[in-house]
Design an enzyme around this catalytic site. Sequence first.
Site, PDB file in Angstrom:
ATOM      1  N   HIS A  92       0.837  -1.204   0.000  1.00 13.60           N
ATOM      2  CA  HIS A  92       0.000   0.000   0.000  1.00 13.60           C
ATOM      3  C   HIS A  92       0.875   1.259   0.000  1.00 13.60           C
ATOM      4  O   HIS A  92       0.637   2.182  -0.764  1.00 13.60           O
ATOM      5  CB  HIS A  92      -0.881   0.042   1.259  1.00 13.60           C
ATOM      6  N   LYS A 100     -17.508  -6.753   7.070  1.00 14.39           N
ATOM      7  CA  LYS A 100     -16.233  -7.423   7.327  1.00 14.39           C
ATOM      8  C   LYS A 100     -15.945  -7.393   8.815  1.00 14.39           C
ATOM      9  O   LYS A 100     -16.415  -6.515   9.533  1.00 14.39           O
ATOM     10  CB  LYS A 100     -15.110  -6.692   6.583  1.00 14.39           C
ATOM     11  N   ARG A 155      -2.533  -5.970  -8.428  1.00  9.55           N
ATOM     12  CA  ARG A 155      -1.495  -7.000  -8.332  1.00  9.55           C
ATOM     13  C   ARG A 155      -1.656  -8.011  -9.459  1.00  9.55           C
ATOM     14  O   ARG A 155      -1.185  -7.803 -10.548  1.00  9.55           O
ATOM     15  CB  ARG A 155      -1.551  -7.694  -6.968  1.00  9.55           C
ATOM     16  N   SER A 197      -2.855  -7.739   2.905  1.00  4.95           N
ATOM     17  CA  SER A 197      -3.155  -7.648   4.340  1.00  4.95           C
ATOM     18  C   SER A 197      -3.525  -9.015   4.881  1.00  4.95           C
ATOM     19  O   SER A 197      -3.093  -9.404   5.979  1.00  4.95           O
ATOM     20  CB  SER A 197      -4.318  -6.678   4.581  1.00  4.95           C
TER      21      SER A 197
HETATM   22  P1  ADP Z   1      -9.944  -3.607  -0.437  1.00  6.10           P
HETATM   23  O1  ADP Z   1     -10.605  -4.307   0.704  1.00  6.10           O
HETATM   24  O2  ADP Z   1     -10.696  -2.411  -0.924  1.00  6.10           O
HETATM   25  O3  ADP Z   1      -9.472  -4.491  -1.558  1.00  6.10           O
HETATM   26  P2  ADP Z   1      -7.197  -3.412   0.483  1.00  6.10           P
HETATM   27  O4  ADP Z   1      -6.794  -2.747   1.742  1.00  6.10           O
HETATM   28  O5  ADP Z   1      -7.001  -4.878   0.418  1.00  6.10           O
HETATM   29  O6  ADP Z   1      -8.675  -2.940   0.242  1.00  6.10           O
HETATM   30  O7  ADP Z   1      -6.426  -2.754  -0.739  1.00  6.10           O
HETATM   31  C1  ADP Z   1      -6.554  -1.388  -1.047  1.00  6.10           C
HETATM   32  C2  ADP Z   1      -5.968  -1.144  -2.426  1.00  6.10           C
HETATM   33  O8  ADP Z   1      -4.574  -1.443  -2.432  1.00  6.10           O
HETATM   34  C3  ADP Z   1      -6.578  -2.018  -3.520  1.00  6.10           C
HETATM   35  O9  ADP Z   1      -6.624  -1.274  -4.704  1.00  6.10           O
HETATM   36  C4  ADP Z   1      -5.592  -3.152  -3.647  1.00  6.10           C
HETATM   37  O10 ADP Z   1      -5.633  -3.757  -4.924  1.00  6.10           O
HETATM   38  C5  ADP Z   1      -4.283  -2.396  -3.440  1.00  6.10           C
HETATM   39  N1  ADP Z   1      -3.212  -3.248  -2.977  1.00  6.10           N
HETATM   40  C6  ADP Z   1      -3.216  -4.083  -1.933  1.00  6.10           C
HETATM   41  N2  ADP Z   1      -2.010  -4.693  -1.815  1.00  6.10           N
HETATM   42  C7  ADP Z   1      -1.235  -4.224  -2.829  1.00  6.10           C
HETATM   43  C8  ADP Z   1       0.112  -4.476  -3.271  1.00  6.10           C
HETATM   44  N3  ADP Z   1       0.888  -5.355  -2.644  1.00  6.10           N
HETATM   45  N4  ADP Z   1       0.555  -3.815  -4.363  1.00  6.10           N
HETATM   46  C9  ADP Z   1      -0.256  -2.938  -5.004  1.00  6.10           C
HETATM   47  N5  ADP Z   1      -1.516  -2.661  -4.655  1.00  6.10           N
HETATM   48  C10 ADP Z   1      -2.001  -3.292  -3.576  1.00  6.10           C
END
Ligand code: ADP
Length: 166
Positions: A17, A41, A90, A128
Amino acid sequence: MKIAVCPGSFDPVTNGHVDIFERASSMYDRLIIAVFRNPGKNPLFNMEDRVRLLKQATQHIPNVEVDSFSGLLTDFVLQKDSRIIVRGLRALSDFEYEFQRALLIKCVRPEIETVFMMTSSEYSFVSSSGIKELAQFGGDISKLVPPMLYDEITQRCRELAARKTL
Ligand code: ADP
């Protein structure tokens, strides 16, 4: 002024992130990280904790701010005088979901653009949920989360694991 919104659950924030925040913040005047309050969630970190961790993790980026929202993302984006949503991408599995989501947003609010930023290769496997799983079982997450958050995230995951085995 170009304002972009970067929404997500961030439960918890990862280096993947932060990499997106750093890169996106250099493209816009302001980047608002928007933590989604999703009652469906069951997050490991509550909203206040997720916001606090994000603030700590982005202290070094001057034009970033952290906020939270519930309800429609499109309403939040317009309220903030923005028309841009930034999402990280990703793998192919992300693409399917993000593609549908971007088209839905376009359908309800054509003035809002969703912009995708490709993950950096070193973070392509970082999520995460993966971090929570790894840390619960004693795995080393030090390369995957911001250093100042390592202790708190590790401890919270271990507490969760301990509660599950009771
Ligand atoms: P959500 O529950 O909305 O998917 P996340 O917290 O999992 O929220 O992710 C927020 C954003 O960050 C999303 O666009 C996700 O694709 C992106 N993201 C998560 N991990 C990575 C990573 N390792 N590299 C690039 N983008 C990421």
